[in-house]
Design a protein around this motif. Structure first.
Motif, PDB file in Angstrom:
ATOM      1  N   UNK A   1       0.717  -1.488   0.056  1.00  0.00           N
ATOM      2  CA  UNK A   1      -0.025   0.046   0.640  1.00  0.00           C
ATOM      3  C   UNK A   1       1.214   1.639  -0.090  1.00  0.00           C
ATOM      4  N   UNK A   2       1.723   1.086   0.659  1.00  0.00           N
ATOM      5  CA  UNK A   2       2.727   2.484   0.846  1.00  0.00           C
ATOM      6  C   UNK A   2       3.680   2.353  -0.852  1.00  0.00           C
ATOM      7  N   UNK A   3       4.029   1.696  -1.398  1.00  0.00           N
ATOM      8  CA  UNK A   3       4.442   1.872  -2.968  1.00  0.00           C
ATOM      9  C   UNK A   3       3.321   2.579  -3.462  1.00  0.00           C
TER      10      UNK A   3
ATOM     11  N   UNK B   1       7.632   5.226   5.416  1.00  0.00           N
ATOM     12  CA  UNK B   1       7.897   3.974   6.821  1.00  0.00           C
ATOM     13  C   UNK B   1       7.185   2.671   5.910  1.00  0.00           C
ATOM     14  N   UNK B   2       8.731   2.117   6.198  1.00  0.00           N
ATOM     15  CA  UNK B   2       8.438   0.961   6.022  1.00  0.00           C
ATOM     16  C   UNK B   2       7.560  -0.196   7.496  1.00  0.00           C
ATOM     17  N   UNK B   3       6.978  -0.949   6.814  1.00  0.00           N
ATOM     18  CA  UNK B   3       6.598  -1.257   8.270  1.00  0.00           C
ATOM     19  C   UNK B   3       6.073  -2.985   7.854  1.00  0.00           C
ATOM     20  N   UNK B   4       5.764  -3.729   8.871  1.00  0.00           N
ATOM     21  CA  UNK B   4       6.343  -5.271   8.485  1.00  0.00           C
ATOM     22  C   UNK B   4       5.855  -5.728   7.484  1.00  0.00           C
ATOM     23  N   UNK B   5       6.750  -5.983   7.152  1.00  0.00           N
ATOM     24  CA  UNK B   5       6.962  -7.424   5.244  1.00  0.00           C
ATOM     25  C   UNK B   5       5.563  -8.249   5.493  1.00  0.00           C
ATOM     26  N   UNK B   6       5.267  -8.682   6.537  1.00  0.00           N
ATOM     27  CA  UNK B   6       4.389 -10.304   6.512  1.00  0.00           C
ATOM     28  C   UNK B   6       2.908  -9.738   5.495  1.00  0.00           C
ATOM     29  N   UNK B   7       2.452  -8.416   5.943  1.00  0.00           N
ATOM     30  CA  UNK B   7       1.069  -7.523   5.595  1.00  0.00           C
ATOM     31  C   UNK B   7       1.411  -7.575   4.226  1.00  0.00           C
TER      32      UNK B   7
END
Length: 246
Positions: free
Chosen positions: A57-59, A85-91
């Protein structure tokens, strides 16, 4: 020939998950790290963060909306500072014909996109249950995160934005160990804590945890936001902008 000087930054745009949105704060428009940083820089801000947001979603949202936001403010890309701000990568997220009851901001429709989040399993979210039980893999999460990181960095640089990257949570060293060819990846100096690569940091969560200043759902509260901004984020952004101007 001397390179043209960068114009001053006139707008801050941020994106990420609930750590960017400001979940559990009494007033996220005043007390989140994004709001605090914008005040320190004396510029307005736009917060595109969303609870349960993924790096997908960020991208996607950044590429879809950053240009429009820039034009709406009458600015050029070089006058905008973007922080992701990068978040947990398993979402994850998927496009469906069913609206996400948790999706979107009031002024940012996100029709059709449904967030895939581990906590939604307990809410009997069928799509999240299916994803985590049958489709999700750690190796896939790591490779996709690094790909997103490279693609967004390249897009922001090509468009001419001033930009940098932060961490919501401490990054997993295994992500970089599994794909060592990405260690020197996209402009490492544009990630907070670049001197600590491949990990970087500190993350906003690690600051809140060290201070014992987390809400019931694990989000850093007002004191954490303030200390993270004053002691880590603002000094780093100041150096980042100075390096761009050199």
């Amino acid at each position: 020939m001397t390179a043209p000087a960068h114009p001053p930054v006139r707008l801050l745009v941020v994106n990420g998950c609930s750590m960017t949105y400001g979940d559990e704060l009494r007033d996220r428009t005043e007390d989140s790290w994004a709001a605090l940083l914008a005040r320190r820089l004396d510029i307005p801000s736009v917060n595109l963060g969303a609870c349960a947001g993924s790096n997908h979603r960020l991208v996607r949202v950044t590429v879809e909306h950053l240009g429009r936001i820039t034009r709406q403010h009458g600015l050029q890309p070089g006058e905008v500072l973007f922080l992701g701000m990068w978040t947990s990568i398993n979402r994850f997220e998927i496009l469906t014909d069913r609206p996400d009851p948790r999706a979107g901001l009031p002024d940012l429709p996100d029709s059709g996109w449904r967030r895939i989040h581990a906590s939604y399993i307990d809410r009997r979210d069928r799509l999240s249950r299916t994803w985590y039980r049958e489709l999700q893999s750690e190796a896939g999460d790591r490779s996709e995160f690094l790909l997103h990181r490279i693609l967004l960095d390249a897009w922001l640089a090509r468009e001419g934005y001033r930009y940098g990257f932060l961490w919501a949570y401490d990054p997993d060293p295994a992500t970089f160990a599994q794909f060592p060819q990405y260690d020197g990846g996209p402009a490492p100096a544009r990630t907070i804590g670049a001197e600590h690569l491949p990990h970087g940091g500190p993350s906003l969560y690690s600051v809140g945890k060290a201070l014992g200043d987390l809400g019931p759902d694990g989000h850093p509260l007002e004191r954490s936001q303030r200390i993270y901004t004053e002691e880590h984020l603002h000094p780093w952004v100041t150096r980042l902008l100075a390096r761009d101007a050199a």
